[in-house]
Design a protein around this motif. Structure first.
Motif, short mmCIF file in Angstrom:
data_model
loop_
_atom_site.label_atom_id
_atom_site.label_comp_id
_atom_site.label_asym_id
_atom_site.label_seq_id
_atom_site.Cartn_x
_atom_site.Cartn_y
_atom_site.Cartn_z
N ILE A 121 49.28 42.55 31.27
CA ILE A 121 48.83 42.54 32.67
C ILE A 121 47.78 41.45 32.86
O ILE A 121 46.82 41.37 32.09
CB ILE A 121 48.27 43.91 33.08
CG1 ILE A 121 49.38 44.96 33.03
CG2 ILE A 121 47.65 43.85 34.48
CD1 ILE A 121 48.92 46.38 33.34
N VAL A 122 47.99 40.63 33.88
CA VAL A 122 47.10 39.52 34.21
C VAL A 122 46.74 39.61 35.68
O VAL A 122 47.60 39.94 36.51
CB VAL A 122 47.78 38.16 33.91
CG1 VAL A 122 46.96 37.00 34.45
CG2 VAL A 122 47.99 37.99 32.41
N MET A 123 45.49 39.34 36.01
CA MET A 123 45.05 39.41 37.40
C MET A 123 45.17 38.05 38.08
O MET A 123 44.77 37.03 37.54
CB MET A 123 43.59 39.88 37.45
CG MET A 123 43.39 41.26 36.89
SD MET A 123 41.65 41.74 36.86
CE MET A 123 41.71 43.10 35.69
N GLU A 124 45.74 38.07 39.28
CA GLU A 124 45.82 36.87 40.11
C GLU A 124 44.58 36.78 40.99
O GLU A 124 44.19 37.79 41.57
CB GLU A 124 47.05 36.91 41.02
CG GLU A 124 48.37 36.91 40.30
CD GLU A 124 49.52 36.94 41.29
OE1 GLU A 124 50.13 35.89 41.54
OE2 GLU A 124 49.81 38.03 41.84
N PRO A 125 43.99 35.57 41.12
CA PRO A 125 44.33 34.32 40.45
C PRO A 125 43.93 34.35 38.98
O PRO A 125 42.98 35.03 38.60
CB PRO A 125 43.51 33.27 41.23
CG PRO A 125 42.33 34.03 41.75
CD PRO A 125 42.84 35.41 42.05
N TYR A 126 44.66 33.58 38.16
CA TYR A 126 44.48 33.61 36.72
C TYR A 126 44.29 32.18 36.20
O TYR A 126 44.70 31.20 36.82
CB TYR A 126 45.71 34.22 36.04
CG TYR A 126 47.02 33.66 36.57
CD1 TYR A 126 47.47 32.40 36.19
CD2 TYR A 126 47.78 34.38 37.48
CE1 TYR A 126 48.64 31.87 36.70
CE2 TYR A 126 48.96 33.86 38.00
CZ TYR A 126 49.39 32.60 37.61
OH TYR A 126 50.53 32.06 38.13
N PHE A 127 43.66 32.06 35.05
CA PHE A 127 43.61 30.79 34.33
C PHE A 127 45.03 30.50 33.86
O PHE A 127 45.66 31.32 33.19
CB PHE A 127 42.64 30.92 33.15
CG PHE A 127 42.57 29.71 32.26
CD1 PHE A 127 42.35 28.46 32.77
CD2 PHE A 127 42.70 29.86 30.88
CE1 PHE A 127 42.28 27.34 31.95
CE2 PHE A 127 42.63 28.75 30.04
CZ PHE A 127 42.42 27.49 30.58
N ASP A 128 45.55 29.31 34.23
CA ASP A 128 46.98 29.07 34.05
C ASP A 128 47.45 29.13 32.59
O ASP A 128 48.61 29.45 32.33
CB ASP A 128 47.38 27.73 34.68
CG ASP A 128 46.61 26.53 34.14
OD1 ASP A 128 45.55 26.73 33.52
OD2 ASP A 128 47.06 25.39 34.36
N VAL A 144 48.77 41.64 38.77
CA VAL A 144 48.08 42.49 39.74
C VAL A 144 47.04 41.61 40.44
O VAL A 144 46.42 40.75 39.80
CB VAL A 144 47.43 43.72 39.06
CG1 VAL A 144 46.39 43.31 38.04
CG2 VAL A 144 46.81 44.65 40.09
N SER A 145 46.88 41.77 41.74
CA SER A 145 46.07 40.84 42.52
C SER A 145 44.61 41.27 42.65
O SER A 145 44.31 42.46 42.78
CB SER A 145 46.64 40.69 43.93
OG SER A 145 47.87 40.00 43.91
N LEU A 146 43.74 40.26 42.62
CA LEU A 146 42.38 40.41 43.12
C LEU A 146 42.43 39.94 44.57
O LEU A 146 42.72 38.77 44.84
CB LEU A 146 41.40 39.55 42.32
CG LEU A 146 41.14 39.99 40.88
CD1 LEU A 146 40.34 38.92 40.14
CD2 LEU A 146 40.38 41.31 40.86
N HIS A 147 42.16 40.84 45.51
CA HIS A 147 42.35 40.51 46.92
C HIS A 147 41.10 39.87 47.51
O HIS A 147 39.98 40.35 47.29
CB HIS A 147 42.70 41.77 47.71
CG HIS A 147 43.98 42.41 47.26
ND1 HIS A 147 45.21 41.84 47.49
CD2 HIS A 147 44.22 43.55 46.56
CE1 HIS A 147 46.16 42.61 46.97
NE2 HIS A 147 45.58 43.65 46.40
N PRO A 148 41.28 38.77 48.27
CA PRO A 148 40.12 38.10 48.88
C PRO A 148 39.50 38.96 49.98
O PRO A 148 40.15 39.86 50.52
CB PRO A 148 40.72 36.81 49.45
CG PRO A 148 42.16 37.12 49.66
CD PRO A 148 42.54 38.09 48.59
N PRO A 149 38.25 38.68 50.34
CA PRO A 149 37.61 39.42 51.43
C PRO A 149 38.39 39.26 52.73
O PRO A 149 38.92 38.19 53.02
CB PRO A 149 36.22 38.78 51.54
CG PRO A 149 36.02 38.04 50.27
CD PRO A 149 37.37 37.65 49.77
N GLU A 150 38.47 40.32 53.52
CA GLU A 150 39.18 40.25 54.80
C GLU A 150 38.57 39.19 55.72
O GLU A 150 39.28 38.59 56.53
CB GLU A 150 39.17 41.62 55.48
CG GLU A 150 40.01 42.67 54.77
CD GLU A 150 40.03 43.99 55.52
OE1 GLU A 150 39.50 44.03 56.66
OE2 GLU A 150 40.56 44.98 54.98
#
Length: 420
Positions: A121-128, A144-150
């Motif tokens: 499992i890797v979180m987006e955005p990720y080190f390529d 799995v995503s790290l979601h940006p602030p609304e």
């Protein structure tokens, strides 16, 4: 006949990577380009580290093979430096291995534990490099995503507001899940995961017996409280391999000296993979890093380094405040994500095929180089196509440059005003 030779699938991808695209745009620019894209430093390591390297290359034993696990002096220096953070004495004999940069260390960890078909499992955005390293070992990447602030399109927000949904993470776990990769402080967001976030991730890993690869290469550059996941409980530590980097710590990314820290049952197999990948790492530079670690505290280096980088971040981000462009205020590291949704790319601007077919941030990147002579990195390179919309208005800038370079970049970036 050479063109008829078929490459292995693990290296056969023909899509042009972001570094090639940025370099291509810079080469085509009519003015010299200020490169705030790649995260290499614009200045030398501290004098006491440079002097240590000069002295090391004059010593016979430092110009020969080091032990595959790394020079004992460096492993001892790392034990002395990091044991206080871990709350126990790290054994340099079997809990630390020196690698040829942090990237090779991570490849060694994947090669040591991932079998074909295992999931990571890797979180987006990720080190390529995570992706190619996992695939090299035969693993399957699960995102799995790290979601940006609304409010990220309209307001400057702290990096802590990029959020991970723990329920979504739990839903991604299957019987094939072997490892999860964490990056804190995070590249490119600058997020320092909170103790509570790390506890939640750690508890899931303990429950499901999942190895944690904790990429902490920016561990000396944090501006809010920083927690190491391995320190949260003995059960979590038993599953955690911590990754470190001399290149990030001492401004010497070209030295390629990194390390892995973990319990013996983890380091044994990551170290075995490291032995087969490159046998050992550069001897004189290992010695120099050891001396650097021994002297850093008495030189007051760690606090000064943090203070200096924070000042560079504030100095550079003044231009976004002037322009009214929102950004993610980093909690650590030396990258800043800037939201350029207010910037209008001129109609009719011609892009190469490698850019025109990509997300808007690639076009913003090309436009910025061609029109203003400033290079940044489009962060959708660190996303899967399914989720790149979340980041298509951002660009990543590196501030680990001399102040005069940052000031020159700011002057050019003020030219964005006519495109808003």
């Amino acid at each position: 006949m050479a063109h008829t030779i078929k490459p292995a699938s693990r290296v056969a991808s023909q899509r042009k990577d972001v570094w090639s695209i940025v370099n291509e745009a810079a080469a085509a620019s009519e003015k010299p380009v200020i490169n705030l894209g790649q995260g290499f430093f614009g200045y030398n390591p501290p004098e006491f580290v440079v002097n240590a390297a000069k002295e090391a290359v004059e010593r016979v034993e430092c110009n020969q093979y080091s032990p595959t696990q790394g020079r004992l002096r460096l492993r001892q220096a790392l034990s002395d430096a990091y044991s206080p953070f871990f709350g126990r004495t790290l054994n340099p004999a079997d809990e630390i291995v020196i690698t040829t940069g942090a990237n090779e260390g991570m490849l060694s960890a994947f090669m040591g534990f991932i079998e074909p078909g295992d999931e990571v499992i890797v979180m987006e955005p990720y080190f390529d490099q995570y992706i190619s390293n996992i695939e090299m070992a035969g693993g399957k990447v699960v995102y799995v995503s790290l979601h940006p602030p609304e409010k990220g399109d309209t307001e400057t927000c702290p990096a802590s507001e990029w959020t991970l949904d723990l329920k979504t993470l739990e839903d991604k776990i299957t019987k094939k899940t072997r490892m999860i990769v964490i990056n804190t402080p995070h590249n490119p967001i600058g997020k320092v995961f909170s103790k509570e976030e790390l506890q939640g991730i750690g508890d899931l890993c303990v429950k499901n017996n999942i190895i944690i690869l904790s990429d902490e290469v920016y561990d000396r550059l944090y501006y809010t409280p920083f927690t190491r996941i391995a320190t949260l409980s003995p059960e979590i530590e038993d599953l955690t391999i911590t990754v470190g980097s001399a290149g990030k710590n001492f401004y010497c990314t070209g030295w390629r000296v990194g390390w892995l820290i973990g319990k013996p049952h983890l380091i044994k197999y990551a170290g075995a993979a490291h032995t087969r990948i490159c046998f050992s790492s550069v001897s004189p530079l290992q010695e120099a890093v050891a001396i650097g670690l021994e002297q850093a505290d008495k030189e007051g280096f760690w606090e000064q380094s943090k203070k200096d980088m924070k000042a560079k971040m504030e100095r550079f981000n003044q231009v976004w405040d002037e322009l009214g462009l929102p950004y993610t205020e980093p909690d650590g590291g030396y990258f800043v994500l800037v939201n350029l949704s207010k910037v209008k790319i001129p109609e009719g601007m011609v892009f190469p095929e490698s850019v025109s077919g990509r997300a808007r941030d690639f076009q913003l990147c090309w436009f910025l180089i061609k029109e203003l002579g400033v290079a940044a990195i489009p962060p959708t390179e660190f996303y899967t196509p399914e989720h790149e919309k979340e980041a298509e208005n951002y660009l990543r800038f590196a501030v680990c440059k001399n102040d005069d370079i940052l000031d020159a970049a700011k002057e050019r970036l003020r030219g964005l005003k006519k495109y808003m």
